[in-house]
Design a protein around this motif. Structure first.
Motif, PDB file in Angstrom:
ATOM      1  N   ALA A   1       1.200 -60.131 -37.125  1.00  0.00           N
ATOM      2  CA  ALA A   1       1.218 -61.116 -36.043  1.00  0.00           C
ATOM      3  C   ALA A   1       1.269 -60.476 -34.654  1.00  0.00           C
ATOM      4  O   ALA A   1       0.850 -61.105 -33.678  1.00  0.00           O
ATOM      5  CB  ALA A   1       2.397 -62.065 -36.221  1.00  0.00           C
ATOM      6  N   VAL A   2       1.767 -59.253 -34.539  1.00  0.00           N
ATOM      7  CA  VAL A   2       1.929 -58.656 -33.211  1.00  0.00           C
ATOM      8  C   VAL A   2       1.288 -57.271 -33.046  1.00  0.00           C
ATOM      9  O   VAL A   2       1.258 -56.737 -31.947  1.00  0.00           O
ATOM     10  CB  VAL A   2       3.420 -58.577 -32.792  1.00  0.00           C
ATOM     11  CG1 VAL A   2       4.032 -59.953 -32.727  1.00  0.00           C
ATOM     12  CG2 VAL A   2       4.207 -57.669 -33.702  1.00  0.00           C
ATOM     13  N   CYS A   3       0.775 -56.708 -34.113  1.00  0.00           N
ATOM     14  CA  CYS A   3       0.194 -55.367 -34.003  1.00  0.00           C
ATOM     15  C   CYS A   3      -1.139 -55.409 -33.273  1.00  0.00           C
ATOM     16  O   CYS A   3      -1.748 -56.469 -33.107  1.00  0.00           O
ATOM     17  CB  CYS A   3       0.018 -54.738 -35.385  1.00  0.00           C
ATOM     18  SG  CYS A   3      -1.329 -55.422 -36.377  1.00  0.00           S
ATOM     19  N   SER A   4      -1.586 -54.255 -32.819  1.00  0.00           N
ATOM     20  CA  SER A   4      -2.939 -54.121 -32.274  1.00  0.00           C
ATOM     21  C   SER A   4      -3.870 -54.045 -33.476  1.00  0.00           C
ATOM     22  O   SER A   4      -3.794 -53.103 -34.261  1.00  0.00           O
ATOM     23  CB  SER A   4      -3.066 -52.855 -31.428  1.00  0.00           C
ATOM     24  OG  SER A   4      -2.207 -52.932 -30.314  1.00  0.00           O
ATOM     25  N   ALA A   5      -4.725 -55.057 -33.608  1.00  0.00           N
ATOM     26  CA  ALA A   5      -5.598 -55.148 -34.779  1.00  0.00           C
ATOM     27  C   ALA A   5      -6.818 -54.253 -34.620  1.00  0.00           C
ATOM     28  O   ALA A   5      -7.279 -53.988 -33.509  1.00  0.00           O
ATOM     29  CB  ALA A   5      -6.031 -56.595 -34.992  1.00  0.00           C
ATOM     30  N   GLU A   6      -7.332 -53.807 -35.771  1.00  0.00           N
ATOM     31  CA  GLU A   6      -8.559 -53.002 -35.816  1.00  0.00           C
ATOM     32  C   GLU A   6      -8.557 -51.866 -34.781  1.00  0.00           C
ATOM     33  O   GLU A   6      -9.407 -51.822 -33.891  1.00  0.00           O
ATOM     34  CB  GLU A   6      -9.791 -53.895 -35.626  1.00  0.00           C
ATOM     35  CG  GLU A   6      -9.914 -55.005 -36.650  1.00  0.00           C
ATOM     36  CD  GLU A   6     -10.037 -54.514 -38.084  1.00  0.00           C
ATOM     37  OE1 GLU A   6     -10.664 -53.470 -38.322  1.00  0.00           O
ATOM     38  OE2 GLU A   6      -9.486 -55.195 -38.964  1.00  0.00           O
ATOM     39  N   PRO A   7      -7.602 -50.957 -34.877  1.00  0.00           N
ATOM     40  CA  PRO A   7      -7.529 -49.881 -33.885  1.00  0.00           C
ATOM     41  C   PRO A   7      -8.726 -48.937 -33.957  1.00  0.00           C
ATOM     42  O   PRO A   7      -9.335 -48.768 -35.024  1.00  0.00           O
ATOM     43  CB  PRO A   7      -6.245 -49.146 -34.249  1.00  0.00           C
ATOM     44  CG  PRO A   7      -6.047 -49.435 -35.699  1.00  0.00           C
ATOM     45  CD  PRO A   7      -6.608 -50.812 -35.924  1.00  0.00           C
ATOM     46  N   LEU A   8      -9.048 -48.357 -32.819  1.00  0.00           N
ATOM     47  CA  LEU A   8     -10.064 -47.316 -32.797  1.00  0.00           C
ATOM     48  C   LEU A   8      -9.545 -46.136 -33.598  1.00  0.00           C
ATOM     49  O   LEU A   8      -8.333 -45.880 -33.620  1.00  0.00           O
ATOM     50  CB  LEU A   8     -10.357 -46.883 -31.369  1.00  0.00           C
ATOM     51  CG  LEU A   8     -10.976 -47.948 -30.466  1.00  0.00           C
ATOM     52  CD1 LEU A   8     -11.052 -47.434 -29.026  1.00  0.00           C
ATOM     53  CD2 LEU A   8     -12.342 -48.351 -30.967  1.00  0.00           C
ATOM     54  N   THR A   9     -10.437 -45.413 -34.245  1.00  0.00           N
ATOM     55  CA  THR A   9     -10.046 -44.270 -35.060  1.00  0.00           C
ATOM     56  C   THR A   9     -10.965 -43.090 -34.782  1.00  0.00           C
ATOM     57  O   THR A   9     -12.019 -43.240 -34.168  1.00  0.00           O
ATOM     58  CB  THR A   9     -10.114 -44.600 -36.564  1.00  0.00           C
ATOM     59  OG1 THR A   9     -11.467 -44.878 -36.913  1.00  0.00           O
ATOM     60  CG2 THR A   9      -9.230 -45.786 -36.922  1.00  0.00           C
ATOM     61  N   VAL A  10     -10.532 -41.938 -35.246  1.00  0.00           N
ATOM     62  CA  VAL A  10     -11.371 -40.739 -35.227  1.00  0.00           C
ATOM     63  C   VAL A  10     -11.377 -40.165 -36.636  1.00  0.00           C
ATOM     64  O   VAL A  10     -10.519 -40.501 -37.452  1.00  0.00           O
ATOM     65  CB  VAL A  10     -10.867 -39.675 -34.217  1.00  0.00           C
ATOM     66  CG1 VAL A  10     -11.054 -40.144 -32.791  1.00  0.00           C
ATOM     67  CG2 VAL A  10      -9.416 -39.298 -34.476  1.00  0.00           C
ATOM     68  N   GLY A  11     -12.340 -39.301 -36.887  1.00  0.00           N
ATOM     69  CA  GLY A  11     -12.419 -38.630 -38.175  1.00  0.00           C
ATOM     70  C   GLY A  11     -11.755 -37.271 -38.113  1.00  0.00           C
ATOM     71  O   GLY A  11     -11.641 -36.681 -37.037  1.00  0.00           O
ATOM     72  N   PRO A  12     -11.321 -36.739 -39.232  1.00  0.00           N
ATOM     73  CA  PRO A  12     -10.650 -35.441 -39.246  1.00  0.00           C
ATOM     74  C   PRO A  12     -11.538 -34.294 -38.772  1.00  0.00           C
ATOM     75  O   PRO A  12     -11.028 -33.291 -38.266  1.00  0.00           O
ATOM     76  CB  PRO A  12     -10.224 -35.254 -40.699  1.00  0.00           C
ATOM     77  CG  PRO A  12     -11.050 -36.211 -41.484  1.00  0.00           C
ATOM     78  CD  PRO A  12     -11.415 -37.330 -40.569  1.00  0.00           C
TER      79      PRO A  12
ATOM     80  N   PRO B   1      -5.373 -43.346 -35.035  1.00  0.00           N
ATOM     81  CA  PRO B   1      -5.354 -43.066 -36.472  1.00  0.00           C
ATOM     82  C   PRO B   1      -6.561 -42.193 -36.837  1.00  0.00           C
ATOM     83  O   PRO B   1      -7.619 -42.280 -36.214  1.00  0.00           O
ATOM     84  CB  PRO B   1      -5.482 -44.452 -37.109  1.00  0.00           C
ATOM     85  CG  PRO B   1      -5.040 -45.410 -36.050  1.00  0.00           C
ATOM     86  CD  PRO B   1      -5.462 -44.774 -34.756  1.00  0.00           C
ATOM     87  N   VAL B   2      -6.376 -41.367 -37.842  1.00  0.00           N
ATOM     88  CA  VAL B   2      -7.447 -40.488 -38.319  1.00  0.00           C
ATOM     89  C   VAL B   2      -7.778 -40.926 -39.743  1.00  0.00           C
ATOM     90  O   VAL B   2      -6.899 -40.980 -40.604  1.00  0.00           O
ATOM     91  CB  VAL B   2      -6.999 -39.008 -38.320  1.00  0.00           C
ATOM     92  CG1 VAL B   2      -8.136 -38.108 -38.792  1.00  0.00           C
ATOM     93  CG2 VAL B   2      -6.511 -38.599 -36.927  1.00  0.00           C
ATOM     94  N   ARG B   3      -9.044 -41.251 -39.947  1.00  0.00           N
ATOM     95  CA  ARG B   3      -9.451 -41.642 -41.293  1.00  0.00           C
ATOM     96  C   ARG B   3     -10.796 -41.037 -41.628  1.00  0.00           C
ATOM     97  O   ARG B   3     -11.614 -40.758 -40.760  1.00  0.00           O
ATOM     98  CB  ARG B   3      -9.418 -43.147 -41.489  1.00  0.00           C
ATOM     99  CG  ARG B   3     -10.386 -43.928 -40.680  1.00  0.00           C
ATOM    100  CD  ARG B   3     -10.220 -45.403 -40.983  1.00  0.00           C
ATOM    101  NE  ARG B   3     -10.989 -46.182 -40.047  1.00  0.00           N
ATOM    102  CZ  ARG B   3     -11.023 -47.483 -40.022  1.00  0.00           C
ATOM    103  NH1 ARG B   3     -10.321 -48.174 -40.905  1.00  0.00           N
ATOM    104  NH2 ARG B   3     -11.760 -48.126 -39.152  1.00  0.00           N
ATOM    105  N   THR B   4     -10.980 -40.855 -42.916  1.00  0.00           N
ATOM    106  CA  THR B   4     -12.217 -40.266 -43.419  1.00  0.00           C
ATOM    107  C   THR B   4     -13.327 -41.309 -43.400  1.00  0.00           C
ATOM    108  O   THR B   4     -13.063 -42.502 -43.193  1.00  0.00           O
ATOM    109  CB  THR B   4     -12.030 -39.762 -44.863  1.00  0.00           C
ATOM    110  OG1 THR B   4     -11.752 -40.892 -45.691  1.00  0.00           O
ATOM    111  CG2 THR B   4     -10.906 -38.729 -44.949  1.00  0.00           C
ATOM    112  N   GLY B   5     -14.544 -40.877 -43.681  1.00  0.00           N
ATOM    113  CA  GLY B   5     -15.677 -41.784 -43.751  1.00  0.00           C
ATOM    114  C   GLY B   5     -15.509 -42.864 -44.799  1.00  0.00           C
ATOM    115  O   GLY B   5     -16.046 -43.969 -44.669  1.00  0.00           O
ATOM    116  N   SER B   6     -14.735 -42.588 -45.833  1.00  0.00           N
ATOM    117  CA  SER B   6     -14.491 -43.579 -46.886  1.00  0.00           C
ATOM    118  C   SER B   6     -13.350 -44.534 -46.529  1.00  0.00           C
ATOM    119  O   SER B   6     -13.037 -45.442 -47.290  1.00  0.00           O
ATOM    120  CB  SER B   6     -14.176 -42.879 -48.210  1.00  0.00           C
ATOM    121  OG  SER B   6     -12.952 -42.164 -48.106  1.00  0.00           O
ATOM    122  N   GLY B   7     -12.709 -44.309 -45.362  1.00  0.00           N
ATOM    123  CA  GLY B   7     -11.643 -45.196 -44.907  1.00  0.00           C
ATOM    124  C   GLY B   7     -10.238 -44.736 -45.221  1.00  0.00           C
ATOM    125  O   GLY B   7      -9.271 -45.388 -44.834  1.00  0.00           O
TER     126      GLY B   7
END
Length: 142
Positions: A72-83, A103-109
């Protein structure tokens, strides 16, 4: 040679499920000595919640922390970078969007880390005051 995000990021970021109460998320942050948690829905990143969000978007608005979910209060769908992205790309993204964490996430999420202003400052200037603070926090969290 330009460094990659995986070389400076904080690994294994703390996550909470989207239906977690704000009160529980605050306890998680307190116990881990951190100022943010990544919000997930069955392992898929759907937001980021910071200690500032708790104050500004929840408490100041009179929301009940025991009844209000992090979603209800978080920043939704944050921008991310890959490792494997270049650190310069992360810095540019943070600068353009006035962000303090990515946040850092791989191509698979898969969520594999988080890169913060402190992480980047340690990389840029290990002797700076911000780098000293970030290093002290890292030692305290271990």
């Amino acid at each position: 040679m330009t460094r990659r995000v995986h070389e400076v990021m904080t690994r294994n970021p703390v996550t909470v499920e989207r239906r977690t109460s704000l009160a529980e998320a605050a306890r998680v942050m307190r116990d881990a000595g951190i100022g943010d948690v990544l919000v997930v829905d069955e392992g898929r990143l759907c937001g980021i919640l910071t200690d500032r969000d708790l104050v500004v978007r929840a408490l100041a608005e009179g929301r009940d922390p025991a009844e209000t979910t992090v979603l209800a209060v978080c920043s939704a769908e944050p921008l991310t970078v890959g490792p494997d992205d270049h650190v310069d790309e992360a810095v540019d993204l943070m600068r353009r969007h006035a962000l303090r964490r990515l946040p850092v996430r791989t191509g698979s999420g898969e969520i594999v880390g988080i890169v913060t202003l402190g992480d980047l400052e340690v990389e840029r200037d290990p002797g700076s005051p911000l780098a000293s603070i970030a290093a002290a926090e890292e030692v305290r969290e271990r």
